[in-house]
Design a protein around this motif. Structure first.
Motif, PDB file in Angstrom:
ATOM      1  N   LYS B  13       0.713  -1.217   0.318  1.00  0.00           N
ATOM      2  CA  LYS B  13       0.052  -0.158   0.067  1.00  0.00           C
ATOM      3  C   LYS B  13       1.137   1.653   0.272  1.00  0.00           C
ATOM      4  CE  LYS B  13      -4.572  -1.543   2.160  1.00  0.00           C
ATOM      5  NZ  LYS B  13      -5.004  -1.680   2.670  1.00  0.00           N
ATOM      6  N   GLN B  14       2.303   1.032   0.489  1.00  0.00           N
ATOM      7  CA  GLN B  14       3.262   2.213   1.125  1.00  0.00           C
ATOM      8  C   GLN B  14       3.341   2.624  -0.619  1.00  0.00           C
ATOM      9  OE1 GLN B  14       5.248   1.034   4.112  1.00  0.00           O
ATOM     10  NE2 GLN B  14       4.187   2.835   5.678  1.00  0.00           N
ATOM     11  N   GLU B  50      -2.964  17.516  -3.814  1.00  0.00           N
ATOM     12  CA  GLU B  50      -1.813  17.320  -3.780  1.00  0.00           C
ATOM     13  C   GLU B  50      -2.588  16.954  -2.489  1.00  0.00           C
ATOM     14  OE1 GLU B  50       1.241  20.368  -3.988  1.00  0.00           O
ATOM     15  OE2 GLU B  50       2.407  19.687  -2.125  1.00  0.00           O
ATOM     16  N   ARG B  51      -2.797  17.544  -2.269  1.00  0.00           N
ATOM     17  CA  ARG B  51      -3.543  16.917  -0.629  1.00  0.00           C
ATOM     18  C   ARG B  51      -4.289  15.672  -0.718  1.00  0.00           C
ATOM     19  NH1 ARG B  51      -7.824  21.485   0.603  1.00  0.00           N
ATOM     20  NH2 ARG B  51      -8.110  19.768   1.947  1.00  0.00           N
ATOM     21  N   VAL B  52      -4.441  15.757  -1.559  1.00  0.00           N
ATOM     22  CA  VAL B  52      -5.716  14.007  -1.329  1.00  0.00           C
ATOM     23  C   VAL B  52      -4.820  12.664  -2.093  1.00  0.00           C
ATOM     24  CG1 VAL B  52      -7.337  13.305  -3.050  1.00  0.00           C
ATOM     25  CG2 VAL B  52      -8.217  15.540  -1.714  1.00  0.00           C
ATOM     26  N   PRO B  58      -7.927  12.537   3.840  1.00  0.00           N
ATOM     27  CA  PRO B  58      -9.268  12.116   3.650  1.00  0.00           C
ATOM     28  C   PRO B  58      -9.974  13.375   3.796  1.00  0.00           C
ATOM     29  CG  PRO B  58      -8.658  12.151   5.775  1.00  0.00           C
ATOM     30  CD  PRO B  58      -7.458  11.784   4.694  1.00  0.00           C
ATOM     31  N   LEU B  59     -10.962  13.415   3.148  1.00  0.00           N
ATOM     32  CA  LEU B  59     -11.950  14.864   3.348  1.00  0.00           C
ATOM     33  C   LEU B  59     -13.000  14.601   3.666  1.00  0.00           C
ATOM     34  CD1 LEU B  59     -11.757  16.368  -0.839  1.00  0.00           C
ATOM     35  CD2 LEU B  59     -10.591  17.136   1.042  1.00  0.00           C
ATOM     36  N   HIS B  60     -13.604  13.352   3.498  1.00  0.00           N
ATOM     37  CA  HIS B  60     -15.294  13.351   3.894  1.00  0.00           C
ATOM     38  C   HIS B  60     -14.976  12.006   5.239  1.00  0.00           C
ATOM     39  CE1 HIS B  60     -16.054  15.164   0.183  1.00  0.00           C
ATOM     40  NE2 HIS B  60     -15.071  14.263  -0.192  1.00  0.00           N
ATOM     41  N   ALA B  61     -14.232  12.441   5.991  1.00  0.00           N
ATOM     42  CA  ALA B  61     -14.062  11.331   7.222  1.00  0.00           C
ATOM     43  C   ALA B  61     -15.760  11.502   8.079  1.00  0.00           C
ATOM     44  CB  ALA B  61     -13.155  11.540   7.827  1.00  0.00           C
ATOM     45  N   ASP B  62     -16.887  12.537   7.918  1.00  0.00           N
ATOM     46  CA  ASP B  62     -17.547  12.638   8.423  1.00  0.00           C
ATOM     47  C   ASP B  62     -18.770  12.003   7.890  1.00  0.00           C
ATOM     48  OD1 ASP B  62     -17.594  14.836   7.310  1.00  0.00           O
ATOM     49  OD2 ASP B  62     -18.091  15.976   8.874  1.00  0.00           O
ATOM     50  N   LYS B  63     -18.541  12.136   6.757  1.00  0.00           N
ATOM     51  CA  LYS B  63     -19.682  11.692   5.723  1.00  0.00           C
ATOM     52  C   LYS B  63     -20.020  10.350   5.672  1.00  0.00           C
ATOM     53  CE  LYS B  63     -21.318  15.890   5.335  1.00  0.00           C
ATOM     54  NZ  LYS B  63     -22.803  16.329   5.230  1.00  0.00           N
ATOM     55  N   SER B 120      -7.408  -2.806  -4.425  1.00  0.00           N
ATOM     56  CA  SER B 120      -6.218  -2.291  -4.093  1.00  0.00           C
ATOM     57  C   SER B 120      -6.593  -1.945  -2.227  1.00  0.00           C
ATOM     58  CB  SER B 120      -4.970  -1.205  -4.301  1.00  0.00           C
ATOM     59  OG  SER B 120      -5.473  -0.537  -3.765  1.00  0.00           O
ATOM     60  N   GLY B 121      -8.154  -1.604  -2.737  1.00  0.00           N
ATOM     61  CA  GLY B 121      -9.508  -1.044  -0.849  1.00  0.00           C
ATOM     62  C   GLY B 121      -7.737   0.461  -0.221  1.00  0.00           C
ATOM     63  N   ASN B 122      -6.820   0.381  -1.187  1.00  0.00           N
ATOM     64  CA  ASN B 122      -6.021   1.832  -0.167  1.00  0.00           C
ATOM     65  C   ASN B 122      -6.813   2.772  -0.673  1.00  0.00           C
ATOM     66  OD1 ASN B 122      -4.019   3.315   0.487  1.00  0.00           O
ATOM     67  ND2 ASN B 122      -2.431   2.385  -0.961  1.00  0.00           N
ATOM     68  N   PHE B 123      -7.772   3.836  -0.076  1.00  0.00           N
ATOM     69  CA  PHE B 123      -8.574   4.796  -0.268  1.00  0.00           C
ATOM     70  C   PHE B 123      -8.501   5.667   1.026  1.00  0.00           C
ATOM     71  CE2 PHE B 123     -11.005   2.285  -3.272  1.00  0.00           C
ATOM     72  CZ  PHE B 123     -11.255   3.181  -4.160  1.00  0.00           C
ATOM     73  N   SER B 124      -8.087   7.091   0.429  1.00  0.00           N
ATOM     74  CA  SER B 124      -8.158   8.157   1.442  1.00  0.00           C
ATOM     75  C   SER B 124      -9.851   8.602   1.668  1.00  0.00           C
ATOM     76  CB  SER B 124      -7.967   9.347   1.230  1.00  0.00           C
ATOM     77  OG  SER B 124      -7.588  10.243  -0.097  1.00  0.00           O
ATOM     78  N   ASP B 125     -10.399   8.205   0.785  1.00  0.00           N
ATOM     79  CA  ASP B 125     -11.891   7.977   1.168  1.00  0.00           C
ATOM     80  C   ASP B 125     -12.116   7.482   0.622  1.00  0.00           C
ATOM     81  OD1 ASP B 125     -12.603  10.698   2.360  1.00  0.00           O
ATOM     82  OD2 ASP B 125     -12.093  11.436   1.341  1.00  0.00           O
TER      83      ASP B 125
END
Lengths: 329, 425
Positions: B13-14, B50-52, B58-63, B120-125
Motif C-alpha cells: 500500500k505504501q 496535492e492533499r488528496v 481524507p476529505l469526508h471522514a464524517d460522511k 487495492s482497497g487503498n483509499f483516503s476516502d
C-alpha cells in the motif's frame, strides 16, 4: 448597448409571474368586459363565450356556425360578404398573437391554469398521458373542428334540422361554465325539448363536469380537445409571432419537454424544424423559459427576436443563480 | 555498525501511495510551473490535488461516501440524502497496472485503473457503497468484479438507446429505484425540501461552470484548458461547498483577466475542442501536450468535464416525484456518451462547440481499449470532414512510454492549424 440591456432584461424575466398577470388582465377583459361596455366583436379566436352575458367579446365559433348553417344560396350569395368579413377579422386577430391567444388570453385556458394552481397549493402531483395515449387523444380536436364546420353545413343543405343549431356550442363545456363567471348557473341543465338537444346538452353538462376533474389532474386538460386550437394550427404559418428553434444549439436535454403542459415531444427531439409550433401548442413560452441553452428556442415577431432562451435567464428562473449557504465545511 | 540501521520494508500500500504521489507530483508540477501565470485562485485546486493524491488526506471522514462508477448516478439525490458522491473513475497508471491482472489485457485503462484501485482497497476516502450504472460493457462487468472484493455494489439499469419513450420511462424507473435504495441504506428520507435544495445547489455549481466557460469564447482566452480540467475533475471528490467557494473566487479572477484582455496562449495559438475518452487526473497526458505545443483547449466534450456540467435539471412543479423524474431525464436525454446506439447528438454537439468557441480544430482522443469511442471515431471524422473542421484522432493509454510519438503527432497537427491561421491573415 441599451438594446442589449433591454433584451437581457426580457430574457431574464420571471415568465410565470409575467404570464400570470397578463392572463389575469385578459380574463377580466374577456369575462367581465361587458360590465364596462367593452366589445371586441364576434370574431375573437378564443373561448370568450357569449353565453356569459358579460363577455367582452364573442368566440368566433358562434357566428361561424350560424353562418355556415345558412342555405347554400344565401351563404354563397347575399351573406358571402359578411361571412368573409368575419373570417378575415378572425384571421386578423389571430395573426397578431398566433397561439399565444390560448396561452395568454383565453379565459377558458386561464381557468384551467388556476385549477392547476389550486392543485399545486394542495400539494398534489399532476397526471400525464403516455406517448400512445397522447397521440390518440390529440386527434380528437380535429373531430370537434369537423363538428363545428360540417354540422352547420348539413343544416344548410337541409339534412339536419333546426335542433342541431350551434351543435358544438351545445356540447362545449365553455357554454356551461363561462356564464358562472358572472354568477349565472343556468346552463347546468339538460334541454329536453328534442331528443337531439337532450343528447347534446347532456354531453355538454357531462363535459363540463369532466372539465373540472380533468383539469385538476391534467394540466390544460381541455386544450388537447379544443377545436379552436385545431383551427389555429391550420393558419399558424400566417402569424407574425413565431416559436422557433435552432436545432444546432439543442442538446436534446428535454428540459423544455419536461415543463410543457401539453407534453409536446417535438420541442425537445426535433432538431431539424426551425418552426417548432405544433398543433397542441398554446404558445405559453414555458419551454423557452426552461431552455438552458443560449438562443436554442426563441420567440420572434417576423424575424426580430423578442424572447430567447438563455443560460442566465434559466438560472434565474430555476433559482440557480445564487446560493443560500449552509456550510458543510 | 550495521545494527544501527533500521530496515523498514515498504508495504504494497505504501508503495502504491508512493508511486501514485510520484505520478501526481509530476503532473502537478507541470501544470503549475510550465505555463505562464496560472490564475492565483487555481492554487486552491493545486493544493487540493496535492492533499488528496500526494498526502492521501481524507476529505469526508464524517460522511457516508457513495461511490459512483459513471457519470449517470445523480449526485443531486446523493447530496439530498446527506451522502457524498465520489466518482471512482481513475486516471492513475499505478492503479491501471494493478487492474491489468484482473481485466483482459485489451481493456480500457480507465476501467482497469478503477478496478485496480478498488482491488487495492487503498483509499483516503473509501466508498461505503457503490452504484454502478450499466453503461458500457466494461464498466457494467467491472461492477461485478468489484463486488468480489467485498464492496457493496448496486447495479443501476441504464438503457442503451435514448430516443425512445420506453427507454426514458425505463431510466426514470431506475432512478426512482436508486433513490429508494440509497434512501434505505443511508436511513434518510428524500424530501421535497432537501431535494430541491440539492438540485439548486448543483444547479448553482453548473451556473458557475457555465460562466467560466463563456469567457473561453473570448478572443483572448483567460484560462487554459488544463486548469479547467482540474476544476471539473475536483468536482468528482471535493466537498461541494468548498468547491463552490473556490470556483466563485476563480470566476472573479478570470472575469478580471477577461476585462484586462489577458491571453493565456500565444499570439496565434490555435483553439482546440477536445473530445473523446475522459482525461482524469493525473492522466492529463494529451491535454498537456496540446497546451505545451502552443494551442489552447477552449472547450471539451468529455464526461469528466463538459458533459458533467452542461445539461441542467429543469423542474416545473417542485414536487418530489417530478424532481426525481427531471433529474432522470437530464442524465439520459442530454447525454452524448458513445455507448448509445446512434449518436448524432454528440456530433452536433462537437460542431456547435467548434462554432461557438471559434475553434480551429478538434482533437479526438480515445483510450486504447475504450471500444465505443474507438468505434465512433469514423463517423465523427466523416462528419467533421463534411463540415470542413480539422480533426486529429489519437489513441493513447495510461502508460508513460508513448510521450514522444504523441507529441510529434499533436505538434504536427497544431502546426498545420497555425499555418491555416497565418494564411487567413
Amino acid at each position: 448597448m441599451m438594446k442589449n440591456k433591454i433584451r437581457r432584461m426580457i430574457n431574464n424575466m420571471p415568465l410565470n409571474k409575467v404570464r400570470f398577470w397578463i392572463q389575469l388582465s385578459m380574463f377580466v377583459l374577456f369575462a367581465y368586459g361587458g360590465y364596462v361596455l367593452i366589445d371586441f366583436g364576434s370574431s375573437i379566436p378564443i373561448f370568450a363565450c357569449p353565453y356569459n352575458s358579460e363577455t367582452g367579446a364573442t368566440c368566433y365559433f358562434m357566428p361561424l356556425q350560424h353562418q355556415l348553417a345558412m342555405p347554400a344560396n344565401v351563404l354563397f350569395g347575399a351573406a358571402a360578404i359578411s361571412v368573409l368579413v368575419g373570417l378575415l377579422t378572425f384571421v386578423a386577430w389571430f395573426v397578431v398573437l398566433n397561439k399565444a391567444w390560448c396561452g395568454y388570453a383565453c379565459p377558458f385556458g386561464t381557468l384551467q391554469d388556476w385549477i392547476t394552481a389550486l392543485r399545486k397549493k394542495l400539494g398534489i402531483r399532476y397526471g400525464t398521458y403516455s406517448q400512445a395515449q397522447f397521440e390518440k387523444l390529440s386527434k380528437i380536436k380535429y373531430i370537434f373542428l369537423a363538428i363545428v364546420i360540417v354540422i352547420p353545413l348539413l343544416m344548410g343543405v337541409g339534412v339536419l334540422g333546426r335542433e342541431w343549431s350551434g351543435a358544438f356550442c351545445q356540447i362545449c363545456p365553455a357554454r356551461v361554465i363561462s356564464p358562472m363567471f358572472s354568477g349565472d348557473f343556468s346552463q347546468w341543465k339538460i334541454d329536453f325539448s328534442t331528443v337531439t338537444s337532450m343528447i347534446l346538452t347532456t354531453i355538454g353538462v357531462l363535459f363540463a363536469a369532466v372539465f373540472f376533474v380533468g383539469s385538476f389532474i391534467k394540466k390544460r386538460f381541455f386544450c388537447f380537445f379544443c377545436p379552436m386550437s385545431a383551427l389555429h394550427y391550420t393558419m399558424s404559418d400566417l402569424s407574425l409571432l413565431k416559436l422557433r428553434k435552432d436545432g444546432d444549439k439543442c442538446t436534446k436535454c428535454g428540459d423544455c419537454y419536461k415543463v410543457c403542459d401539453m407534453q409536446i415531444k417535438d420541442i425537445a427531439d426535433d432538431v431539424i424544424s426551425t418552426n417548432i409550433l405544433r398543433d397542441d401548442c398554446m404558445f405559453c413560452m414555458k419551454c423557452v423559459a426552461a431552455c438552458p441553452e443560449d438562443d436554442a428556442l426563441h420567440v420572434d415577431i417576423l424575424n426580430m427576436r423578442v424572447f430567447s432562451s438563455s443560460k442566465e435567464g434559466f438560472a434565474k428562473r430555476m433559482g440557480m443563480d445564487r446560493l443560500e449557504k449552509n456550510d458543510d465545511r | 555498525m550495521t545494527d544501527n540501521i533500521k530496515h523498514t520494508i515498504e508495504t504494497p500500500k505504501q508503495k502504491q501511495n508512493r508511486h501514485k504521489a510520484m505520478e501526481a507530483v509530476k503532473v502537478l508540477n507541470m501544470i503549475k510551473e510550465e505555463f505562464k501565470e496560472p490564475p492565483k485562485a487555481m492554487n486552491y485546486f493545486y493544493d487540493l490535488f496535492e492533499r488528496v493524491y500526494c498526502k492521501q488526506e481524507p476529505l469526508h471522514a464524517d460522511k457516508v461516501k457513495v461511490g459512483t462508477m459513471c457519470i449517470q448516478i445523480p449526485s443531486e439525490i446523493i447530496y439530498a440524502l446527506d451522502g457524498v458522491p465520489l466518482r471512482l473513475c481513475n486516471g492513475f497508471y499505478t492503479d491501471d497496472e494493478i487492474g491489468s491482472d484482473l481485466m483482459p489485457s485489451k481493456s480500457c485503462p480507465l476501467v482497469k485503473a478503477t478496478v485496480g484501485h478498488l482491488a487495492s482497497g487503498n483509499f483516503s476516502d473509501k466508498p461505503d457503497i457503490i452504484f454502478s450504472p450499466t453503461t458500457c460493457d466494461q464498466k457494467t462487468k467491472a461492477g461485478a468484479i468489484v463486488e468480489n472484493f467485498g464492496y457493496e455494489v448496486m447495479d443501476v439499469d441504464f438503457p442503451r438507446t435514448k430516443e425512445s419513450e420506453e427507454s426514458r420511462e425505463y431510466w426514470r424507473r431506475s432512478v426512482r429505484k436508486f433513490s429508494h435504495d440509497l434512501s434505505h441504506s443511508l436511513g434518510k428520507k428524500l424530501t421535497k425540501k432537501n431535494l430541491q435544495a440539492s438540485i439548486q445547489k448543483i444547479g448553482y455549481a453548473q451556473t458557475l461552470y457555465h460562466k467560466l466557460n463563456d469567457l473561453r469564447k473570448n478572443r483572448f482566452v483567460p484560462i487554459l484548458g488544463k486548469d479547467m480540467l482540474m476544476v471539473t475533475n475536483a468536482f468528482f471528490f471535493d466537498r461541494i461547498d468548498n468547491w463552490i467557494t473556490a470556483v466563485e473566487e476563480l470566476l472573479e479572477e478570470i472575469e478580471q483577466r477577461a476585462k484586462n484582455q489577458l491571453h493565456a496562449g500565444g499570439k496565434i495559438s490555435p483553439r482546440i475542442v477536445y473530445t473523446g475518452s475522459p482525461p482524469i487526473f493525473p492522466n492529463y497526458k494529451i491535454p498537456l501536450i496540446i497546451e505545451q505545443s502552443d494551442a489552447i483547449i477552449v472547450a471539451d466534450e468529455t464526461c469528466s468535464s463538459n458533459r458533467m456540467f452542461n445539461d441542467r435539471v429543469s423542474v416545473d412543479e417542485w414536487f418530489l416525484n417530478d424532481m426525481v423524474d427531471s433529474i432522470a431525464d437530464k442524465y439520459l436525454k442530454g447525454c452524448t456518451c458513445p455507448i448509445f446506439t446512434k449518436n448524432n447528438d454528440r456530433i452536433r454537439r462537437i460542431i456547435d462547440l467548434v462554432k461557438s468557441y471559434h475553434a480551429d480544430g478538434v482533437i479526438y482522443q480515445a483510450f486504447a481499449g475504450c471500444q465505443v469511442y474507438e468505434m465512433e471515431q469514423r463517423s465523427v471524422l466523416a462528419a467533421m470532414e463534411k463540415e470542413g473542421i480539422a480533426i486529429l484522432y489519437i489513441e493513447s493509454d495510461y502508460s508513460p512510454s508513448q510521450q514522444g510519438q504523441l507529441t510529434t503527432r499533436v505538434e504536427a497537427f497544431i502546426e498545420s492549424l497555425k499555418n491555416r491561421r497565418r494564411m487567413k491573415r
